[in-house]
Write a protein that holds these residues in place. Structure first.
Motif, PDB file in Angstrom:
ATOM      1  N   VAL A   1       0.828  -1.207   0.000  1.00  0.00           N
ATOM      2  CA  VAL A   1       0.000   0.000   0.000  1.00  0.00           C
ATOM      3  C   VAL A   1       0.861   1.255   0.000  1.00  0.00           C
ATOM      4  CG1 VAL A   1      -1.661   1.305   1.351  1.00  0.00           C
ATOM      5  CG2 VAL A   1      -1.978  -1.145   1.035  1.00  0.00           C
ATOM      6  N   THR A   2       1.977   1.240   0.766  1.00  0.00           N
ATOM      7  CA  THR A   2       2.866   2.409   0.799  1.00  0.00           C
ATOM      8  C   THR A   2       3.482   2.665  -0.568  1.00  0.00           C
ATOM      9  OG1 THR A   2       3.363   1.951   3.125  1.00  0.00           O
ATOM     10  CG2 THR A   2       4.866   3.388   1.933  1.00  0.00           C
ATOM     11  N   ALA A   3       3.910   1.603  -1.237  1.00  0.00           N
ATOM     12  CA  ALA A   3       4.507   1.768  -2.566  1.00  0.00           C
ATOM     13  C   ALA A   3       3.478   2.309  -3.557  1.00  0.00           C
ATOM     14  CB  ALA A   3       5.067   0.427  -3.054  1.00  0.00           C
ATOM     15  N   ILE A   4       2.272   1.752  -3.509  1.00  0.00           N
ATOM     16  CA  ILE A   4       1.233   2.237  -4.419  1.00  0.00           C
ATOM     17  C   ILE A   4       0.896   3.709  -4.123  1.00  0.00           C
ATOM     18  CG2 ILE A   4      -1.199   1.950  -5.068  1.00  0.00           C
ATOM     19  CD1 ILE A   4      -0.849  -1.053  -4.562  1.00  0.00           C
ATOM     20  N   GLY A   5       0.814   4.083  -2.843  1.00  0.00           N
ATOM     21  CA  GLY A   5       0.538   5.471  -2.485  1.00  0.00           C
ATOM     22  C   GLY A   5       1.612   6.418  -2.971  1.00  0.00           C
ATOM     23  N   VAL A   6       2.896   6.037  -2.845  1.00  0.00           N
ATOM     24  CA  VAL A   6       3.980   6.901  -3.320  1.00  0.00           C
ATOM     25  C   VAL A   6       3.902   7.086  -4.827  1.00  0.00           C
ATOM     26  CG1 VAL A   6       6.483   7.034  -3.576  1.00  0.00           C
ATOM     27  CG2 VAL A   6       5.498   6.354  -1.391  1.00  0.00           C
TER      28      VAL A   6
ATOM     29  N   LEU B   1       1.187   6.803  -6.757  1.00  0.00           N
ATOM     30  CA  LEU B   1       0.030   7.642  -7.075  1.00  0.00           C
ATOM     31  C   LEU B   1       0.279   9.108  -6.704  1.00  0.00           C
ATOM     32  CD1 LEU B   1      -2.928   5.347  -5.924  1.00  0.00           C
ATOM     33  CD2 LEU B   1      -2.174   5.814  -8.263  1.00  0.00           C
ATOM     34  N   TYR B   2       0.982   9.371  -5.583  1.00  0.00           N
ATOM     35  CA  TYR B   2       1.264  10.745  -5.176  1.00  0.00           C
ATOM     36  C   TYR B   2       2.111  11.456  -6.211  1.00  0.00           C
ATOM     37  CZ  TYR B   2       3.613  14.530  -2.733  1.00  0.00           C
ATOM     38  OH  TYR B   2       4.146  15.750  -2.406  1.00  0.00           O
ATOM     39  N   TRP B   3       3.183  10.832  -6.633  1.00  0.00           N
ATOM     40  CA  TRP B   3       4.055  11.492  -7.594  1.00  0.00           C
ATOM     41  C   TRP B   3       3.381  11.611  -8.956  1.00  0.00           C
ATOM     42  CZ3 TRP B   3       7.946  14.396  -6.548  1.00  0.00           C
ATOM     43  CH2 TRP B   3       8.627  14.231  -5.329  1.00  0.00           C
ATOM     44  N   THR B   4       2.566  10.618  -9.314  1.00  0.00           N
ATOM     45  CA  THR B   4       1.836  10.720 -10.588  1.00  0.00           C
ATOM     46  C   THR B   4       0.858  11.900 -10.566  1.00  0.00           C
ATOM     47  OG1 THR B   4       2.008   8.318 -10.861  1.00  0.00           O
ATOM     48  CG2 THR B   4       0.346   9.472 -12.166  1.00  0.00           C
ATOM     49  N   ALA B   5       0.072  11.996  -9.466  1.00  0.00           N
ATOM     50  CA  ALA B   5      -0.868  13.107  -9.359  1.00  0.00           C
ATOM     51  C   ALA B   5      -0.144  14.441  -9.271  1.00  0.00           C
ATOM     52  CB  ALA B   5      -1.757  12.912  -8.130  1.00  0.00           C
ATOM     53  N   ARG B   6       0.989  14.494  -8.610  1.00  0.00           N
ATOM     54  CA  ARG B   6       1.737  15.747  -8.491  1.00  0.00           C
ATOM     55  C   ARG B   6       2.262  16.204  -9.840  1.00  0.00           C
ATOM     56  NH1 ARG B   6       4.266  18.722  -4.542  1.00  0.00           N
ATOM     57  NH2 ARG B   6       6.172  19.782  -5.168  1.00  0.00           N
TER      58      ARG B   6
ATOM     59  N   LEU C   1      -1.152  16.681 -12.277  1.00  0.00           N
ATOM     60  CA  LEU C   1      -2.229  17.587 -11.891  1.00  0.00           C
ATOM     61  C   LEU C   1      -1.741  18.811 -11.131  1.00  0.00           C
ATOM     62  CD1 LEU C   1      -4.910  14.979 -10.761  1.00  0.00           C
ATOM     63  CD2 LEU C   1      -4.760  16.159 -12.950  1.00  0.00           C
ATOM     64  N   VAL C   2      -0.959  18.599 -10.070  1.00  0.00           N
ATOM     65  CA  VAL C   2      -0.622  19.694  -9.164  1.00  0.00           C
ATOM     66  C   VAL C   2       0.294  20.701  -9.835  1.00  0.00           C
ATOM     67  CG1 VAL C   2       0.440  20.283  -6.965  1.00  0.00           C
ATOM     68  CG2 VAL C   2      -0.976  18.225  -7.169  1.00  0.00           C
ATOM     69  N   LEU C   3       1.366  20.228 -10.473  1.00  0.00           N
ATOM     70  CA  LEU C   3       2.315  21.162 -11.080  1.00  0.00           C
ATOM     71  C   LEU C   3       1.689  21.952 -12.234  1.00  0.00           C
ATOM     72  CD1 LEU C   3       5.571  19.012 -10.977  1.00  0.00           C
ATOM     73  CD2 LEU C   3       4.876  20.855  -9.443  1.00  0.00           C
ATOM     74  N   PRO C   4       0.905  21.318 -13.146  1.00  0.00           N
ATOM     75  CA  PRO C   4       0.227  22.143 -14.173  1.00  0.00           C
ATOM     76  C   PRO C   4      -0.789  23.123 -13.587  1.00  0.00           C
ATOM     77  CG  PRO C   4       0.347  19.864 -14.886  1.00  0.00           C
ATOM     78  CD  PRO C   4       0.800  19.872 -13.479  1.00  0.00           C
ATOM     79  N   ALA C   5      -1.555  22.681 -12.567  1.00  0.00           N
ATOM     80  CA  ALA C   5      -2.521  23.595 -11.949  1.00  0.00           C
ATOM     81  C   ALA C   5      -1.808  24.751 -11.265  1.00  0.00           C
ATOM     82  CB  ALA C   5      -3.389  22.831 -10.947  1.00  0.00           C
TER      83      ALA C   5
END
Length: 363
Positions: free
Chosen positions: A199-204, A206-211, A214-218
């Motif tokens: 779960v920790t690996a999947i969360g990391v 997903l976090y970097w993918t979303a960042r 989504l986050v950096l372009p926004a």
């Protein structure tokens, strides 16, 4: 120091966008606002005139009509019809219901209730004696019997419960505890660690993918597009608001000037000529008509009225005298009433304080 002048707030330099937007916006807004302000002032004047000349008198007339049509009849109905009828109905209800019910309660229900209460007290005393003499001893004996039987059953049940509890402890609880401590707990801890790592690996990931997606372009869109655009729109909106206020004030002054000019023009075109005509032409003509025509006509009318009144009075007197003569010719002279003498007799028959009319004291 209190006498020192207050320090004015700092003036920040304006940007080129505000300076470039201000003049065109004020010109356009002034052109658009002046007709609206003049129409608004005209509507205000018309509304005040209508309110003072039409709506207020009509409202007072409607209020008086509503008072005369609704309030006064309802008040008269309440005061002269409903209140007397309600008082009469209340008195009638008191006479027909309250007085008979009070008499029925006092002279019928109260004696019957007291008799029933005495009978109930006698029955209660008999039942109390029956309970104390018969039912209470029988109940105590039955309770003692059930207590002994219950004690025996409780002792037997306690022995059975102890045997069953000992068997359940050593046949179920002890093996289940050993299985949990030696098998299930280690397996669960290992599975929890594996699942936590996955779960920790999947969360990391997903976090970097979303960042990144989504986050950096926004953040870039907000910082380099929306914030400058919002500042520009804020400057334009502020300038438009200031231009609206400034144009509204200028339009008010223009509207007042135009209104005063129209009022002056109306005064010099209509009011002053009419006033001059009234003072110079109509007033002397009216005085001449009053002195030459109206006053002589009024005097002649008053004289004619006096002559008519005197003629009518003479005619009425003649008719009255003629009617009296005809009545006298037909029925004769009316009988004159004889004046009665209510005075005391004179001479020897006069009664005084010193004389008497009795046979013993008569002179």
């Amino acid at each position: 120091m209190d006498l020192q002048k207050p320090t004015p707030p700092p003036q920040y330099p304006e940007g080129c966008l505000a300076v470039a937007v201000r003049i065109p916006v004020r010109i356009v807004v002034l052109v658009l606002v002046v007709p609206v302000r003049m129409a608004w002032d005209a509507l205000v004047v018309v509304g005040r005139f209508l309110y003072g000349s039409v709506l207020r008198p009509v409202g007072r007339a409607l209020a008086w009509l509503g008072w005369a049509v609704f309030v006064w009849p309802l008040r008269a109905l309440w005061r002269w019809v409903l209140v007397p009828v309600a008082g009469a109905l209340g008195w009638l209800g008191y006479v027909l219901l309250v007085v008979p019910l009070r008499w029925l309660y006092t002279y019928v229900l109260t004696p019957i209730g007291r008799a029933l209460a005495r009978i109930a007290r006698g029955i209660g005393a008999g039942l109390e004696r029956l309970y104390a003499r018969v039912l209470a001893p029988v109940g105590r004996g039955i309770a003692w019997l059930f207590k002994g039987v219950g004690f025996l059953l409780a002792a037997a049940g306690a022995g059975v419960y102890a045997a069953v509890a000992w068997l359940a402890r050593y046949l179920l609880v002890v093996p289940a505890r050993w299985l949990y401590d030696r098998v299930l707990a280690p397996v669960g801890r290992a599975l929890a660690r594996v699942v936590g790592a996955v779960v920790t690996a999947i969360g990391v990931v997903l976090y970097w993918t979303a960042r990144v997606l989504l986050v950096l372009p926004a953040l870039a869109l907000w910082r380099w597009v929306l914030v400058p655009l919002g500042r520009a729109l804020a400057v334009v909106a502020r300038e438009v608001g200031d231009a609206l206020g400034h144009a509204w004030r200028i339009a008010g002054r223009l509207s007042r000037a135009v209104g005063r000019a129209l009022a002056t023009l109306f005064r010099w075109i209509f009011v002053e000529p009419l006033r001059w005509m009234y003072r110079t032409v109509l007033t002397p003509v009216g005085h001449v008509l009053r002195d030459v025509v109206l006053r002589p006509a009024a005097q002649a009318a008053r004289a004619a009225g006096r002559v008519v009144r005197q003629t009518l009075a003479a005619a009425r007197a003649t008719v009255r005298q003629t009617r009296a003569d005809i009545r006298r010719m037909l029925f004769g002279e009316p009988r004159q009433p004889v004046a009665a003498d209510h005075r005391e007799p004179s001479g020897r028959e006069t009664r005084t304080l010193g004389s008497s009319t009795t046979a013993l004291t008569k002179d």
